[in-house]
Design a protein around this motif. Sequence first.
Motif: not given
Length: 168
Positions: A26-32
């Motif tokens: 999964a993408a990092a929270p900021a990237e998501a």
Amino acid sequence: MPMPMPMPMPVTTTGIAANPVLRVPAAAPAEAAAHFRAALRFQTDVSDVAAALGSGDPGCVVLDCRSTASWNQGHIPGALHLPTALISERATELLDPSVPVVTYCWGPGCNGATRAALALAELGHCVKEMIGGFEYWVREGFAYETEQGTARRDADPLTAPVTEACGC
């Protein structure tokens, strides 16, 4: 007769069964957050369009980009009809470039609304695509217009809540 043996799960180098959901992490929270924020800048859904149209001041133009025969089969009340093939020659006379446009076509299996949105964006219009298209408009139980008048179907309980709102 003996029961067949289940297929073993793939094993990672650590010996733990591979999770197909996380095979690509999964993408990092900021990237998501950036991705989903961007997606909402390009798309809207039928429930939000219905709410905007029902407000009396939607702040946008809803554009049906299908053929005339499809339009006559059924369309969203208040929508403007402009087939994708005619956008380049007619958009300037029909659309105010300061008013955002929401495009729709048949449904999720059709990319006509995407092509119409691209054509409008290339002409300088702010535009969003209504995901689900006319199919989900009807399946969620919203009224639509045909050559015979206004119609409405019961909401499909697999696509729309049976209560007042889905809560999203």
